[in-house]
Design a protein around this motif. Structure first.
Motif, PDB file in Angstrom:
ATOM      1  N   VAL A 219       0.843  -1.195   0.000  1.00 22.80           N
ATOM      2  CA  VAL A 219       0.000   0.000   0.000  1.00 22.80           C
ATOM      3  C   VAL A 219       0.883   1.253   0.000  1.00 22.80           C
ATOM      4  CG1 VAL A 219      -1.735   1.312   1.330  1.00 22.80           C
ATOM      5  CG2 VAL A 219      -1.856  -1.198   1.231  1.00 22.80           C
ATOM      6  N   LYS A 220       0.510   2.222  -0.847  1.00 21.84           N
ATOM      7  CA  LYS A 220       1.235   3.511  -0.847  1.00 21.84           C
ATOM      8  C   LYS A 220       0.392   4.534  -0.105  1.00 21.84           C
ATOM      9  CE  LYS A 220       3.312   2.678  -5.350  1.00 21.84           C
ATOM     10  NZ  LYS A 220       2.381   1.618  -5.791  1.00 21.84           N
ATOM     11  N   PHE A 221       1.058   5.445   0.605  1.00 21.09           N
ATOM     12  CA  PHE A 221       0.325   6.499   1.322  1.00 21.09           C
ATOM     13  C   PHE A 221       0.688   7.850   0.730  1.00 21.09           C
ATOM     14  CE2 PHE A 221       0.378   3.061   4.379  1.00 21.09           C
ATOM     15  CZ  PHE A 221      -0.880   3.148   4.958  1.00 21.09           C
ATOM     16  N   ILE A 222      -0.324   8.643   0.421  1.00 23.36           N
ATOM     17  CA  ILE A 222      -0.083  10.042   0.035  1.00 23.36           C
ATOM     18  C   ILE A 222      -0.847  10.875   1.058  1.00 23.36           C
ATOM     19  CG2 ILE A 222      -0.279  11.796  -1.757  1.00 23.36           C
ATOM     20  CD1 ILE A 222      -0.127   9.640  -3.849  1.00 23.36           C
ATOM     21  N   LYS A 223      -0.070  11.555   1.915  1.00 20.93           N
ATOM     22  CA  LYS A 223      -0.695  12.241   3.052  1.00 20.93           C
ATOM     23  C   LYS A 223      -0.676  13.758   2.855  1.00 20.93           C
ATOM     24  CE  LYS A 223       1.345   8.764   6.031  1.00 20.93           C
ATOM     25  NZ  LYS A 223       2.205   8.572   7.212  1.00 20.93           N
ATOM     26  N   GLY A 224      -1.445  14.441   3.681  1.00 23.40           N
ATOM     27  CA  GLY A 224      -1.428  15.907   3.685  1.00 23.40           C
ATOM     28  C   GLY A 224      -2.018  16.515   2.434  1.00 23.40           C
ATOM     29  N   THR A 225      -2.830  15.772   1.715  1.00 22.59           N
ATOM     30  CA  THR A 225      -3.445  16.348   0.511  1.00 22.59           C
ATOM     31  C   THR A 225      -4.836  15.740   0.282  1.00 22.59           C
ATOM     32  OG1 THR A 225      -3.035  16.967  -1.795  1.00 22.59           O
ATOM     33  CG2 THR A 225      -2.467  14.706  -1.182  1.00 22.59           C
ATOM     34  N   VAL A 226      -5.562  16.318  -0.628  1.00 23.02           N
ATOM     35  CA  VAL A 226      -6.918  15.832  -0.927  1.00 23.02           C
ATOM     36  C   VAL A 226      -7.118  15.716  -2.432  1.00 23.02           C
ATOM     37  CG1 VAL A 226      -8.043  16.704   1.170  1.00 23.02           C
ATOM     38  CG2 VAL A 226      -7.862  18.201  -0.820  1.00 23.02           C
ATOM     39  N   LEU A 227      -8.186  15.035  -2.771  1.00 23.22           N
ATOM     40  CA  LEU A 227      -8.572  14.861  -4.170  1.00 23.22           C
ATOM     41  C   LEU A 227      -9.127  16.190  -4.699  1.00 23.22           C
ATOM     42  CD1 LEU A 227      -9.590  12.577  -6.295  1.00 23.22           C
ATOM     43  CD2 LEU A 227     -11.728  12.812  -5.092  1.00 23.22           C
ATOM     44  N   THR A 228      -8.738  16.544  -5.936  1.00 22.72           N
ATOM     45  CA  THR A 228      -9.352  17.759  -6.507  1.00 22.72           C
ATOM     46  C   THR A 228     -10.284  17.450  -7.666  1.00 22.72           C
ATOM     47  OG1 THR A 228      -7.332  18.050  -7.791  1.00 22.72           O
ATOM     48  CG2 THR A 228      -7.594  19.458  -5.840  1.00 22.72           C
ATOM     49  N   ASN A 235     -17.253   6.390 -21.181  1.00 22.49           N
ATOM     50  CA  ASN A 235     -18.412   5.792 -20.497  1.00 22.49           C
ATOM     51  C   ASN A 235     -18.647   6.396 -19.115  1.00 22.49           C
ATOM     52  OD1 ASN A 235     -18.880   3.942 -22.580  1.00 22.49           O
ATOM     53  ND2 ASN A 235     -17.222   2.639 -21.798  1.00 22.49           N
ATOM     54  N   LYS A 236     -17.991   7.491 -18.848  1.00 20.13           N
ATOM     55  CA  LYS A 236     -18.116   8.164 -17.542  1.00 20.13           C
ATOM     56  C   LYS A 236     -17.551   7.332 -16.401  1.00 20.13           C
ATOM     57  CE  LYS A 236     -20.829  11.952 -18.107  1.00 20.13           C
ATOM     58  NZ  LYS A 236     -20.314  13.170 -18.344  1.00 20.13           N
ATOM     59  N   LYS A 237     -16.618   6.432 -16.752  1.00 21.55           N
ATOM     60  CA  LYS A 237     -15.944   5.656 -15.733  1.00 21.55           C
ATOM     61  C   LYS A 237     -14.689   6.423 -15.329  1.00 21.55           C
ATOM     62  CE  LYS A 237     -14.580   0.983 -15.129  1.00 21.55           C
ATOM     63  NZ  LYS A 237     -14.205  -0.290 -15.664  1.00 21.55           N
ATOM     64  N   VAL A 238     -14.377   6.436 -14.045  1.00 16.82           N
ATOM     65  CA  VAL A 238     -13.169   7.139 -13.612  1.00 16.82           C
ATOM     66  C   VAL A 238     -11.940   6.360 -14.079  1.00 16.82           C
ATOM     67  CG1 VAL A 238     -11.796   7.736 -11.559  1.00 16.82           C
ATOM     68  CG2 VAL A 238     -14.232   8.306 -11.642  1.00 16.82           C
ATOM     69  N   THR A 239     -10.964   7.080 -14.636  1.00 20.29           N
ATOM     70  CA  THR A 239      -9.716   6.427 -15.070  1.00 20.29           C
ATOM     71  C   THR A 239      -8.524   6.891 -14.223  1.00 20.29           C
ATOM     72  OG1 THR A 239      -9.413   8.188 -16.690  1.00 20.29           O
ATOM     73  CG2 THR A 239     -10.445   6.136 -17.477  1.00 20.29           C
ATOM     74  N   ALA A 240      -8.682   8.061 -13.593  1.00 18.93           N
ATOM     75  CA  ALA A 240      -7.578   8.578 -12.772  1.00 18.93           C
ATOM     76  C   ALA A 240      -8.106   9.615 -11.797  1.00 18.93           C
ATOM     77  CB  ALA A 240      -6.521   9.228 -13.677  1.00 18.93           C
ATOM     78  N   VAL A 241      -7.313   9.863 -10.734  1.00 16.64           N
ATOM     79  CA  VAL A 241      -7.676  10.946  -9.811  1.00 16.64           C
ATOM     80  C   VAL A 241      -6.528  11.953  -9.762  1.00 16.64           C
ATOM     81  CG1 VAL A 241      -9.089   9.398  -8.382  1.00 16.64           C
ATOM     82  CG2 VAL A 241      -6.777   9.911  -7.683  1.00 16.64           C
ATOM     83  N   ASN A 242      -6.906  13.206  -9.614  1.00 17.66           N
ATOM     84  CA  ASN A 242      -5.924  14.281  -9.486  1.00 17.66           C
ATOM     85  C   ASN A 242      -5.970  14.809  -8.058  1.00 17.66           C
ATOM     86  OD1 ASN A 242      -5.135  14.311 -12.267  1.00 17.66           O
ATOM     87  ND2 ASN A 242      -7.141  15.245 -12.700  1.00 17.66           N
ATOM     88  N   LEU A 243      -4.781  15.012  -7.490  1.00 17.79           N
ATOM     89  CA  LEU A 243      -4.717  15.498  -6.110  1.00 17.79           C
ATOM     90  C   LEU A 243      -4.232  16.944  -6.078  1.00 17.79           C
ATOM     91  CD1 LEU A 243      -3.022  12.419  -4.353  1.00 17.79           C
ATOM     92  CD2 LEU A 243      -5.444  12.795  -4.876  1.00 17.79           C
ATOM     93  N   LYS A 244      -4.531  17.577  -4.956  1.00 18.00           N
ATOM     94  CA  LYS A 244      -4.154  18.986  -4.780  1.00 18.00           C
ATOM     95  C   LYS A 244      -2.642  19.186  -4.864  1.00 18.00           C
ATOM     96  CE  LYS A 244      -5.783  22.754  -1.885  1.00 18.00           C
ATOM     97  NZ  LYS A 244      -6.495  23.073  -0.650  1.00 18.00           N
ATOM     98  N   ASP A 245      -1.874  18.158  -4.433  1.00 13.40           N
ATOM     99  CA  ASP A 245      -0.408  18.305  -4.464  1.00 13.40           C
ATOM    100  C   ASP A 245       0.153  18.087  -5.873  1.00 13.40           C
ATOM    101  OD1 ASP A 245      -0.460  15.581  -4.954  1.00 13.40           O
ATOM    102  OD2 ASP A 245       0.707  15.014  -3.183  1.00 13.40           O
ATOM    103  N   GLY A 246      -0.727  17.920  -6.868  1.00 15.91           N
ATOM    104  CA  GLY A 246      -0.267  17.768  -8.254  1.00 15.91           C
ATOM    105  C   GLY A 246      -0.166  16.319  -8.702  1.00 15.91           C
ATOM    106  N   SER A 247      -0.301  15.352  -7.768  1.00 13.95           N
ATOM    107  CA  SER A 247      -0.199  13.932  -8.171  1.00 13.95           C
ATOM    108  C   SER A 247      -1.355  13.550  -9.078  1.00 13.95           C
ATOM    109  CB  SER A 247      -0.247  12.993  -6.964  1.00 13.95           C
ATOM    110  OG  SER A 247       0.553  13.408  -5.941  1.00 13.95           O
ATOM    111  N   HIS A 248      -1.056  12.570  -9.947  1.00 14.06           N
ATOM    112  CA  HIS A 248      -2.057  12.047 -10.871  1.00 14.06           C
ATOM    113  C   HIS A 248      -1.987  10.523 -10.708  1.00 14.06           C
ATOM    114  CE1 HIS A 248      -3.993  11.449 -14.857  1.00 14.06           C
ATOM    115  NE2 HIS A 248      -3.175  10.415 -14.903  1.00 14.06           N
TER     116      HIS A 248
END
Ligand code: FDA
Ligand code: NAD
Length: 428
Positions: A219-228, A235-248
């Motif tokens: 498991v990887k942890f990305i802390k101190g940030t939230v999903l943006t 098909n309106k399926k999620v393929t990726a999430v973008n975080l406030k810290d710039g991670s994709h």
């Protein structure tokens, strides 16, 4: 037109199931009690949904986890309610309640009247939209509050084998679901705003032990940030999430566990609300003497801490339910609800229990190196107020529970308390 009952339980979750059993033990007559629930199934042990229900092999399925099997008590199947003359109105949402007239209006247009009402509406999962993120309705974005959510999550898990999951939230749902996803061979990244997991309860030292274990499981942890935002396919399926810290982060599956809100809206303006829940006294009775509230939705006095609290755990749902029924059916003999808060969780081979209040100075004890049996005490104003133990025996859990309930004075210094560890609880 409508029906009339002596007792109506609004909501058909954990607290409702335990209240029903208590009613029958105290002698309710046929046709006196009605439970009305939006869910299409009889009350069940909700904790199973993030644990046994998500296992890849022999997952738990109803009827195996109807209440009250979680307390090693009778299993209340739909037949049980029928046999006990309890009217179980399922798949039916209550749209409005008139506390003055003592009536409920259901989504089917039926009016149900009561002499005593027990509110057991629990809570709903907070949605990402409430934090300004759109996309909760995508088929691979999963919340986990009820059986329908769990069925959907189990289906998405099956189609995501060896894929990537992003778990949003580092609380109970996040930690328990992340473990279940790993067991299902899914790569997990956890994202949460705090510095460590389970921030409402764990100290950094306790959290780091579990986090290290999760990391060892991949498991990887990305802390101190939230999903943006989410990215979607056609098909309106999620393929990726973008975080406030710039991670994709690429994602085949997203699990969201960002907290809950108690379902109080039917009663706003009619009953006193405190700390987000329906305010009740030590008999679980609200500001209207015919209306009681139990479980996640109730804010009740915790005698031990001299404070009003709203708890979101199964043990308080079970015990507050029994207490309310006792107060209704045997008011003279029923004393104050004297409740010691109790929380627990099970992930991988870990199993911990916590009693009391996690406030004040913390003393860690036990074997943090091997991670098998360790604990912590919380000491406030010279008294033991909270105890945590991982990997304890039944007797050890009973010992810390009993000791914490007594809120004993801690007369030794904190270093000595650390050295004594569990021994301290044994001497209380
Ligand atoms: P609960 O949510 O169980 O029931 C509320 C019921 O009311 C639902 O059936 C709902 O549909 C119904 N309802 C609401 N509004 C209505 C309306 N207007 N009309 C009709 N019906 C309505 N705790 C713990 O101590 N250890 C654990 O391991 C876990 N694990 C866990 C896993 C998961 C996935 C969840 C979601 C929660 C837990 N919990 C837990 C928390 C525990 O399950 C929770 O505290 C209890 O379910 C609370 O019981 P209630 O009966 O108050 O609400
Ligand atoms: P929680 O309150 O335990 O955790 C919420 C988490 O959401 C926080 O730890 C934080 O990390 C995160 N968060 C908050 N805002 C966020 C945001 N904008 N973006 C990203 N992360 C954010 O709630 P939960 O984990 O959702 O659990 C829901 C309910 O279910 C709770 O009442 C919990 O007690 C109950 N539950 C209990 C157990 C248990 O007792 N073992 C197990 C599962 C669920």
């Amino acid at each position: 037109m409508g029906r009339a009952f002596v007792y109506v339980i609004l909501g058909g979750g954990v607290a409702a199931g335990y209240a029903a059993l208590e009613f029958t033990r105290r002698g309710v007559s046929d046709g006196e009690l009605c439970i009305i629930s939006e869910e299409p199934v009889a009350p069940y042990e909700r904790p199973a949904l993030s644990k046994g229900f998500l296992l890849p092999e022999a997952p738990a399925r109803l009827p195996s986890f109807h209440t009250c099997v979680g307390a090693n008590d009778e299993k209340l199947t739909p037949k049980w309610y029928k046999d006990h003359g309890i009217e179980l109105v399922l798949g039916t949402r209550v749209k409005s309640v008139d506390v003055r007239r003592k009536t409920l209006l259901s989504s089917t247009g039926e009016t149900i009247s009561y002499k005593f009402l027990i509110i057991a509406t629990g809570a709903r999962a907070l949605k990402l939209e409430e934090f300004g993120v759109e996309g909760s309705d995508a088929e691979n974005v999963c919340y986990l509050r009820d059986l329908a959510d769990a069925n959907r999550l189990a289906t998405v898990i099956q189609s995501s084998s060896n894929g990537n999951a992003v778990v949003i939230g580092g609380g109970y749902i996040g930690m328990e679901c992340a473990a279940s996803l790993v067991i299902n061979k899914i790569n997990v990244t956890m994202v949460f705003p705090e510095a460590h997991c389970m921030a409402r309860l764990f100290t950094p030292k306790i959290a780091s032990l579990y986090e290290d274990y999760y990391r060892a499981k991949g498991v990887k942890f990305i802390k101190g940030t939230v999903l943006t935002s989410f990215e979607f396919d056609s098909n309106k399926k999620v393929t990726a999430v973008n975080l406030k810290d710039g991670s994709h982060l690429p994602a085949d599956l997203v699990v969201v566990g960002i907290g809950i809100r108690p379902n109080t809206s039917l009663f706003e303006g009619q009953l006193t609300i405190e700390k987000g829940g329906i305010k009740v006294n030590s008999r679980m009775q609200s500001s209207d003497s015919s209306v009681y509230a139990i479980g996640d939705v109730a804010t009740f006095p915790v005698k031990l801490f001299g404070e009003m609290r709203r708890l979101e755990h199964v043990d308080s749902a079970r015990k507050s339910a029994r207490h309310a029924v006792s107060a209704i059916m045997d008011p003279i003999k029923t004393g104050d609800f004297d409740y010691l808060p109790f929380f627990y969780s099970r992930v991988f081979a870990f199993s911990w229990q916590f009693y009391g209040d996690p406030t004040g100075d913390v003393v860690h004890f036990g074997e943090y190196e091997d991670g098998k049996s360790f604990g912590a005490y919380w000491v406030k104003k010279g008294h033991l107020v909270g105890s945590f133990l991982e990997g304890g025996t039944k007797e050890e859990y009973e010992t810390i529970s009993k000791a914490t309930q007594l809120k004993p004075a801690v007369t030794i210094d904190l270093e000595e308390l650390e050295r004594e560890g569990l021994g301290f609880a044994h001497t209380v």
